[in-house]
Design an enzyme around this catalytic site. Structure first.
Site, PDB file in Angstrom:
ATOM      1  N   GLY A 104     -12.227  17.160  34.755  1.00  0.00           N
ATOM      2  CA  GLY A 104     -13.451  16.773  34.064  1.00  0.00           C
ATOM      3  C   GLY A 104     -14.566  17.794  34.174  1.00  0.00           C
ATOM      4  O   GLY A 104     -15.503  17.776  33.386  1.00  0.00           O
ATOM      5  N   GLU A 105     -14.477  18.686  35.117  1.00  0.00           N
ATOM      6  CA  GLU A 105     -15.544  19.654  35.363  1.00  0.00           C
ATOM      7  C   GLU A 105     -15.474  20.794  34.341  1.00  0.00           C
ATOM      8  O   GLU A 105     -14.431  21.425  34.156  1.00  0.00           O
ATOM      9  CB  GLU A 105     -15.396  20.201  36.780  1.00  0.00           C
ATOM     10  N   SER A 106     -16.601  21.073  33.695  1.00  0.00           N
ATOM     11  CA  SER A 106     -16.600  22.050  32.600  1.00  0.00           C
ATOM     12  C   SER A 106     -16.233  23.458  33.052  1.00  0.00           C
ATOM     13  O   SER A 106     -15.568  24.187  32.310  1.00  0.00           O
ATOM     14  CB  SER A 106     -17.956  22.061  31.883  1.00  0.00           C
TER      15      SER A 106
END
Length: 181
Positions: A104-106
């Site tokens: 989920g972390e960009s």
């Protein structure tokens, strides 16, 4: 025996990614993990992540997205283990992403898609002007996917908006973008 050690490594990896990698790099696993050089270790870890059944796809994605020098080497080897020659970008991206779940972390997504774009461009050098262009299209596909399939997104991305996202990049054929949409 080697099968039991592989199962144990997979179980540890499922519980805790870093402990699983530590176990794999320990002397106990030297029959199937080559630790003679950092490159060989990274190659072995990449192979383990790609070919060991039963690993959590979320854990694989999180590990591949890490920013440490060793993890980046594993990611590069992992991405380069695919063959995208003469594949449509969307098919290649689906194949790549079918082996793990994007975190989920960009920043992690950015690192993963950058390696995908580099490999796709290496396999298909005349298909796009640069790996940056491929990266941008792949990232826009992720945005499109979220927009269309996430029920929390109220205003779905239209074809026109999707095409407009590419106005600042080197010209991408409208029909190509329409096909992706």
């Amino acid at each position: 025996n080697i099968k039991n050690k592989m199962r144990k490594a997979a179980e540890i990896f499922k519980q805790n990614i870093n402990k699983g990698i530590t176990y794999l790099l320990s002397n106990e696993c030297n029959e199937f993990i080559n630790t003679s050089t950092p490159d060989e270790s990274a190659n072995s870890i990449s192979y383990f992540l790609r070919h060991t059944p039963g690993l959590k796809k979320e854990s694989i994605g999180n590990y591949l997205g890490e920013n440490g020098s060793f993890e980046l080497k594993v990611l590069s080897i992992y991405a380069n283990s695919f063959n995208y020659k003469d594949q449509h970008l969307l098919s290649a991206l689906r194949l790549f992403l079918s082996t793990f779940k994007l975190p989920g972390e960009s920043q992690k997504i950015d690192r993963i898609l950058e390696q995908f774009a580099n490999k796709y461009h290496k396999d298909n050098p005349s298909s796009f002007e640069s790996s940056d262009q491929i990266y941008f299209i792949a990232f826009s596909i992720m945005i499109l996917q979220t927009s269309i399939h996430n029920p929390n997104v109220k205003d779905k991305l239209t074809l026109e908006q999707f095409v407009q996202m590419h106005n600042d990049t080197p010209k991408v054929d409208f029909n190509y973008l329409k096909d992706i949409y």
